[in-house]
Design an enzyme around this catalytic site. Sequence first.
Site, PDB file in Angstrom:
ATOM      1  N   CYS A   1       0.664  -1.329   0.078  1.00 49.68           N
ATOM      2  CA  CYS A   1      -0.188  -0.085  -0.103  1.00 49.68           C
ATOM      3  C   CYS A   1       0.781   1.116  -0.099  1.00 49.68           C
ATOM      4  O   CYS A   1       1.894   1.229   0.719  1.00 49.68           O
ATOM      5  CB  CYS A   1      -1.005   0.044   1.084  1.00 49.68           C
ATOM      6  SG  CYS A   1      -0.333   0.387   2.880  1.00 49.68           S
ATOM      7  N   GLU A   2       0.413   2.126  -0.599  1.00 45.63           N
ATOM      8  CA  GLU A   2       1.209   3.219  -1.024  1.00 45.63           C
ATOM      9  C   GLU A   2       0.895   4.284   0.399  1.00 45.63           C
ATOM     10  O   GLU A   2       2.059   5.190   0.286  1.00 45.63           O
ATOM     11  CB  GLU A   2       0.826   4.240  -2.223  1.00 45.63           C
ATOM     12  CG  GLU A   2      -0.405   4.722  -1.877  1.00 45.63           C
ATOM     13  CD  GLU A   2      -0.865   5.666  -3.365  1.00 45.63           C
ATOM     14  OE1 GLU A   2       0.062   5.450  -4.378  1.00 45.63           O
ATOM     15  OE2 GLU A   2      -1.682   6.426  -3.315  1.00 45.63           O
ATOM     16  N   HIS A   3       0.493   4.138   1.180  1.00 44.82           N
ATOM     17  CA  HIS A   3       0.289   4.914   2.310  1.00 44.82           C
ATOM     18  C   HIS A   3       1.198   4.285   3.584  1.00 44.82           C
ATOM     19  O   HIS A   3       1.766   5.115   4.208  1.00 44.82           O
ATOM     20  CB  HIS A   3      -0.970   4.951   2.880  1.00 44.82           C
ATOM     21  CG  HIS A   3      -2.289   5.286   2.102  1.00 44.82           C
ATOM     22  ND1 HIS A   3      -3.018   4.475   1.580  1.00 44.82           N
ATOM     23  CD2 HIS A   3      -2.245   6.419   1.178  1.00 44.82           C
ATOM     24  CE1 HIS A   3      -3.758   5.268   0.848  1.00 44.82           C
ATOM     25  NE2 HIS A   3      -3.389   6.432   0.605  1.00 44.82           N
ATOM     26  N   HIS A   4       1.468   3.283   3.640  1.00 43.63           N
ATOM     27  CA  HIS A   4       2.286   2.727   4.565  1.00 43.63           C
ATOM     28  C   HIS A   4       3.297   1.737   4.166  1.00 43.63           C
ATOM     29  O   HIS A   4       4.198   1.372   4.962  1.00 43.63           O
ATOM     30  CB  HIS A   4       1.305   1.780   5.907  1.00 43.63           C
ATOM     31  CG  HIS A   4      -0.069   2.464   6.200  1.00 43.63           C
ATOM     32  ND1 HIS A   4      -1.025   2.416   5.565  1.00 43.63           N
ATOM     33  CD2 HIS A   4      -0.223   3.350   7.223  1.00 43.63           C
ATOM     34  CE1 HIS A   4      -1.900   3.207   6.139  1.00 43.63           C
ATOM     35  NE2 HIS A   4      -1.374   4.035   7.016  1.00 43.63           N
TER      36      HIS A   4
ATOM     37  N   GLN B   1      -5.764  -0.474  -3.550  1.00 38.14           N
ATOM     38  CA  GLN B   1      -6.281  -1.566  -4.152  1.00 38.14           C
ATOM     39  C   GLN B   1      -7.310  -0.923  -5.084  1.00 38.14           C
ATOM     40  O   GLN B   1      -7.398  -1.521  -6.495  1.00 38.14           O
ATOM     41  CB  GLN B   1      -7.331  -2.110  -3.234  1.00 38.14           C
ATOM     42  CG  GLN B   1      -7.796  -3.681  -3.776  1.00 38.14           C
ATOM     43  CD  GLN B   1      -8.465  -4.369  -2.447  1.00 38.14           C
ATOM     44  OE1 GLN B   1      -8.148  -4.286  -1.426  1.00 38.14           O
ATOM     45  NE2 GLN B   1      -9.566  -5.162  -3.065  1.00 38.14           N
TER      46      GLN B   1
ATOM     47  N   HIS C   1      -5.245  -6.507   4.048  1.00 42.28           N
ATOM     48  CA  HIS C   1      -4.292  -5.531   4.244  1.00 42.28           C
ATOM     49  C   HIS C   1      -3.591  -5.591   5.372  1.00 42.28           C
ATOM     50  O   HIS C   1      -4.216  -5.446   6.675  1.00 42.28           O
ATOM     51  CB  HIS C   1      -4.931  -3.845   3.833  1.00 42.28           C
ATOM     52  CG  HIS C   1      -5.497  -3.655   2.627  1.00 42.28           C
ATOM     53  ND1 HIS C   1      -4.968  -2.889   2.009  1.00 42.28           N
ATOM     54  CD2 HIS C   1      -6.516  -4.450   2.053  1.00 42.28           C
ATOM     55  CE1 HIS C   1      -5.712  -2.696   0.549  1.00 42.28           C
ATOM     56  NE2 HIS C   1      -6.510  -3.728   0.780  1.00 42.28           N
TER      57      HIS C   1
ATOM     58  N   CYS D   1      -1.791  -3.300   6.797  1.00 44.75           N
ATOM     59  CA  CYS D   1      -2.001  -2.023   7.506  1.00 44.75           C
ATOM     60  C   CYS D   1      -3.156  -1.920   8.278  1.00 44.75           C
ATOM     61  O   CYS D   1      -3.518  -1.125   9.210  1.00 44.75           O
ATOM     62  CB  CYS D   1      -1.806  -0.686   6.667  1.00 44.75           C
ATOM     63  SG  CYS D   1      -3.109  -0.714   5.362  1.00 44.75           S
TER      64      CYS D   1
HETATM   65 ZN   LIG Z   1      -1.853   1.155   4.208  1.00 46.75          ZN
END
Ligand SMILES: [Zn+2]
Length: 183
Positions: free
Chosen positions: A69-72, A110, A138, A140
């Site tokens: 995931c690009e956030h975490h 996603q 996920h 995260c």
């Molecule tokens: Zn994430």
Amino acid sequence: MGKTFVENPTLTGASFEDLALTPNRVHRAYEYLLKGYQEDPEALLRNALFTCTYDEMVIVKDVEMFSLCEHHMLPFFGKVHVAYIPNGKVIGLSKIPRLIEIFSRRLQIQERLTTQIAETIQKSIEPQGVGVVIEARHLCMMMRGVEKQHSAAVTSSMLGCFRDEQETRTEFLSLIRNRTNGA
Ligand SMILES: [Zn+2]
């Protein structure tokens, strides 16, 4: 929150020797996990198109997928199901998992991963329609945040007749629900 500082890594049970190579290993691991940036999905499909009069639904289901995931930068992983109805051209079947691989080995969300797979197929063979469904877990959400261990996120992208015709969409969704592997 108290700050913990471990001056000597041997106190953590790890040795300097073990840890010394870790930055290199991490570098190589992320190079692999993000290798999708080095590949061109449209070029992949361009070299694998065949003219064909088959005009029923083509389904490639239960394709394993691992992404970050690009956030975490934590993994999300699960299964991808792809279907399309040809309009004179088909894609070599083995290219569909490779297409999924190119887009999933990038920093992703996603929803975008789902759309990119569908739109690339749409663009390359202009079929009557394309459907893509991704079911994923996920880390995260599992290891941190809401810490939900059994929740899965499901996303879908429906184009052409998969968007316009309820019957086509229903056929696709029932075929992917019909597990062949007993899972
Ligand atoms: Zn994430």
